[in-house]
Design a protein around this motif. Structure first.
Motif, mmCIF file in Angstrom:
data_model
loop_
_atom_site.group_PDB
_atom_site.id
_atom_site.type_symbol
_atom_site.label_atom_id
_atom_site.label_comp_id
_atom_site.label_asym_id
_atom_site.label_seq_id
_atom_site.Cartn_x
_atom_site.Cartn_y
_atom_site.Cartn_z
ATOM 1 N N ALA B 185 25.110 21.798 9.105
ATOM 2 C CA ALA B 185 25.913 22.123 10.455
ATOM 3 C C ALA B 185 27.357 22.121 10.492
ATOM 4 C CB ALA B 185 25.397 20.762 11.357
ATOM 5 N N GLY B 186 27.828 21.694 9.178
ATOM 6 C CA GLY B 186 29.277 21.924 9.112
ATOM 7 C C GLY B 186 29.926 23.002 8.118
ATOM 8 N N LEU B 187 28.969 23.941 7.853
ATOM 9 C CA LEU B 187 29.382 25.040 6.839
ATOM 10 C C LEU B 187 29.840 26.152 7.892
ATOM 11 C CD1 LEU B 187 26.407 25.110 4.386
ATOM 12 C CD2 LEU B 187 28.563 24.173 3.987
ATOM 13 N N THR B 188 31.197 26.676 7.504
ATOM 14 C CA THR B 188 31.754 27.568 8.058
ATOM 15 C C THR B 188 31.433 29.214 7.850
ATOM 16 O OG1 THR B 188 33.645 27.581 6.526
ATOM 17 C CG2 THR B 188 33.745 26.221 8.412
ATOM 18 N N VAL B 209 19.006 24.717 9.241
ATOM 19 C CA VAL B 209 19.708 24.746 10.464
ATOM 20 C C VAL B 209 20.652 26.118 10.294
ATOM 21 C CG1 VAL B 209 21.629 23.248 11.198
ATOM 22 C CG2 VAL B 209 19.710 22.022 9.948
ATOM 23 N N LEU B 302 30.767 27.501 13.625
ATOM 24 C CA LEU B 302 30.338 26.113 13.865
ATOM 25 C C LEU B 302 29.931 25.992 15.391
ATOM 26 C CD1 LEU B 302 33.250 24.290 11.997
ATOM 27 C CD2 LEU B 302 30.695 24.554 11.468
ATOM 28 N N ARG B 305 26.227 27.761 16.056
ATOM 29 C CA ARG B 305 25.105 26.777 15.541
ATOM 30 C C ARG B 305 25.013 25.622 16.438
ATOM 31 N NH1 ARG B 305 27.176 25.768 10.431
ATOM 32 N NH2 ARG B 305 26.897 27.940 9.963
ATOM 33 N N TRP B 306 26.097 24.850 17.050
ATOM 34 C CA TRP B 306 26.061 23.793 18.042
ATOM 35 C C TRP B 306 25.223 24.433 19.277
ATOM 36 C CZ3 TRP B 306 25.069 19.206 19.384
ATOM 37 C CH2 TRP B 306 25.876 18.700 20.359
ATOM 38 N N TYR B 309 21.328 24.875 18.858
ATOM 39 C CA TYR B 309 20.585 23.592 18.686
ATOM 40 C C TYR B 309 20.816 22.717 19.891
ATOM 41 C CZ TYR B 309 18.947 25.322 14.267
ATOM 42 O OH TYR B 309 18.568 25.953 13.128
ATOM 43 N N LYS B 310 22.030 22.692 20.527
ATOM 44 C CA LYS B 310 22.161 21.941 21.731
ATOM 45 C C LYS B 310 21.216 22.265 22.843
ATOM 46 C CE LYS B 310 25.996 22.381 24.618
ATOM 47 N NZ LYS B 310 27.396 22.067 25.097
#
Lengths: 301, 317
Positions: B185-188, B209, B302, B305-306, B309-310
């Motif tokens: 989730a945190g990979l840029t 993800v 980022l 991606r959020w 999935y959100k």
């Protein structure tokens, strides 16, 4: 005629069932699920449902947990309006959910919100096993993700008490994806410096243990809690391995380096309050001030 | 013909008949050209009929076909300069996951994928594509390295699930999967995930993800195997077929549930029928995804991606 006599006799005779003999009047007393010690229910409530004889931690419901931790009247619930639908048209699903709503008085398997613990404001999520085994479907995932986001926006610490059989089958892959959704929310929260504490209670398995439950800055568990990815039966069947008695207990996990600490329920509030205090901005400010004083002192000298 | 799936039997039957007629006409002087032609036409119609009406259970069978191309089959054909790297640097090297770097159309990428075997010997070595914690830790180690060197990441998903075993539990299977979800989730850098076979539960998601998630037409993605679902819900694993239909596990289902971005078509009958053609379809999807995602800044990656999935989940408010 004889037959009739015999049938009647049979109908009138009550054979005391072994289980019935052992049973204790409902509501007044309770028998410990582990050591069979019999205890007054009121007494048990006082000791947070921990058996005074063997320290077995009986499962407790979400609101009881909240009451045992948060300062009186301080807890404010979030998002209770979210309702489960039946996205895959799974037979009987909504009826089961309705039954659990009635049984538990909860809207879903999780309660989210914020309150104060020893005066320190914190966001919190508590899962409730009585509601569909605490399983995670769309609503549970959404409520947790929103709670974590609010904690991030309001710069609050976040504590989660997990109790879940894993992902909810009846919502299929939507449930699976809640693992990703909650984990991304936690990543955002942690990236902004948020403090996340996970307390795994009995049981925490499957998709829940393999997502947010394991993602705390601190991962704790209650004594004796069952915690694991795959079910014991599945492992035994697929691998035919003999498993130790303490397999997948909190103690097993601690021994294998998977937990920071096991916390007795009686110590929970104190431990959380201490941790929150050690991470609170107040403490940091005091530290900064001391530092400044030290620097100034150094200059003067 | 090896590994005939049950629903394909009428096709194989007809094919055998055609082959038989061909031999007869070769061996004797009887002219069967018309007869053969008629049967071949019938075969075409039959194939179209069967393959355009696949049920979820049929697709499960195709996804599990022993001859179905694996991660390494695709890596070999899609990329050049592939170098595989091993180990999680903590415990061991899990061969149920392959990871490395390669060149894709002139630019470096990191590629990670589940790897199953095609025969028993290889399957034992690869644990049937079911990773242990060290496999997931190897995967995330390489993905983090991709971020350091600003390389996009391609993941191939093909697993029945994470290994359910004593050793896996002792070494923290839950933590390994959870950590990957959060770390990905945190990979840029852009992450593109392609489900190429079975997408089995958390063990699949731990590589999944992505900013874009694509599925091959006959692959599946589910919270539990149809057998597992049947035995939990109805206490009878033999109802797997019914479970497959009600669990919504096909690429078409996931597209409808707005979980995946794209269905990658397969050759008639499945990817194993024509690997080269399959590679072309995957190539197309990868190229398009990369072109779109490369335009995004780190922050946008980022955020995308959020946002993706959100919105997954169905509820009322």
């Amino acid at each position: 005629m004889f037959k009739k006599i015999f049938t009647r006799a049979k109908n009138n005779t009550t054979i005391p069932h072994k289980k019935a003999k052992e049973d204790v009047p409902e509501g007044l007393m309770k028998k410990c699920e582990q050591c069979s010690h019999i205890i007054y229910y009121k007494e048990l409530e006082k000791c947070l449902h921990v058996c005074p004889n063997c320290h077995y931690h009986h499962p407790i419901d979400a609101w009881y947990r909240i009451d045992s931790l948060f300062d009186e009247q301080s807890f404010e619930e979030w998002d209770q309006q979210l309702k489960t639908t039946n996205p895959l048209d799974f037979p009987d699903y909504l009826e089961k959910v309705e039954n659990d709503i009635e049984k538990t008085g909860l809207s879903e398997a999780v309660v989210t919100g914020k309150g104060t613990i020893d005066g320190i404001e914190t966001a919190c999520t508590v899962m409730d096993m009585r509601f569909r085994m605490g399983s995670m479907g769309s609503v549970v995932g959404e409520k947790i993700a929103r709670a974590v986001e609010r904690a991030r926006e309001q710069s609050l610490p976040y504590i989660i008490f997990t109790a879940s059989g894993g992902a909810r089958m009846q919502e299929g892959v939507l449930s699976l994806m809640q693992m990703a959704k909650t984990s991304i929310a936690i990543e955002r929260f942690c990236r902004d410096g948020g403090l996340m504490i996970s307390v795994m209670t009995h049981p925490t398995t499957g998709g829940v243990s393999a997502s947010f439950a394991s993602l705390g800055d601190y991962n704790f568990a209650e004594p004796g809690a069952l915690i694991g990815f795959a079910g014991r039966r599945v492992i035994e069947q697929t691998t035919r391995e003999k498993l130790p008695d303490d397999f997948q207990t909190a103690e097993f996990l601690l021994k294998h380096g998977q937990l920071d600490k096991i916390i007795h329920r009686h110590e929970m509030k104190k431990m959380l309050a201490t941790l929150l205090r050690l991470h609170s901005t107040e403490v940091q400010q005091i530290e900064e001030e001391t530092e400044q004083v030290a620097v100034r002192g150094g200059q003067d000298g | 013909m090896k590994h005939v799936l049950e629903f394909e039997r009428p096709i194989v039957h007809l094919k055998n008949k055609i082959a038989e007629l061909k031999t007869i006409s070769k061996d004797s002087d009887i002219d069967l050209t018309n007869e053969i032609k008629r049967l071949e036409e019938r075969l075409n119609v039959l194939e179209d009929d069967i393959y355009s009406n696949l049920t979820s259970w049929h697709r499960v069978q195709i996804a599990r076909h022993p001859g179905r191309p694996t991660t390494l089959d695709y890596i070999e054909r899609l990329f050049t300069d592939f170098i595989e790297f091993h180990g999680d640097r903590y415990y061991g090297d899990d061969e149920a996951i392959v990871a490395g770097i390669a060149s894709y159309k002139g630019s470096p990428i990191t590629v990670v994928g589940h790897q199953r075997g095609k025969n028993t010997k290889e399957n034992i070595r690869r644990n049937f594509g079911m990773p242990h914690p060290e496999g997931y830790r190897k995967a995330i180690r390489h993905m983090k390295q991709a971020e350091k060197f600003n390389r996009p990441i391609v993941t191939f998903i093909d697993t029945k699930g994470a290994e359910p075993g004593k050793a896996a539990e002792e070494r923290g299977q839950s933590e390994a999967i959870a950590y990957n979800l959060k770390a990905m989730a945190g990979l840029t850098v852009p992450i593109i995930s392609v489900v190429i076979g079975e997408g089995g539960s958390g063990g699949a998601l731990a590589l999944g993800v992505g900013n874009h998630v694509h599925m091959l037409e006959n692959s599946t993605y589910s919270v539990i195997s149809p057998e597992g679902a049947a035995s939990i819900l109805w206490k009878d694993a033999s109802l797997a077929k019914e479970a497959a239909e009600s669990m919504r596990i096909t690429a078409y289902d996931l597209e409808e549930l707005s979980i995946i971005d794209r269905i990658i078509v397969e050759p008639k009958g499945g990817a194993h029928r024509n690997v080269e053609e399959q590679v072309k379809h995957i190539d197309e999807a990868l190229t398009e995804s990369l072109a779109l995602l490369r335009k995004l800044s780190s922050e946008e990656i980022l955020a995308q991606r959020w946002e993706k999935y959100k919105q997954i989940g169905v509820y009322s408010e």
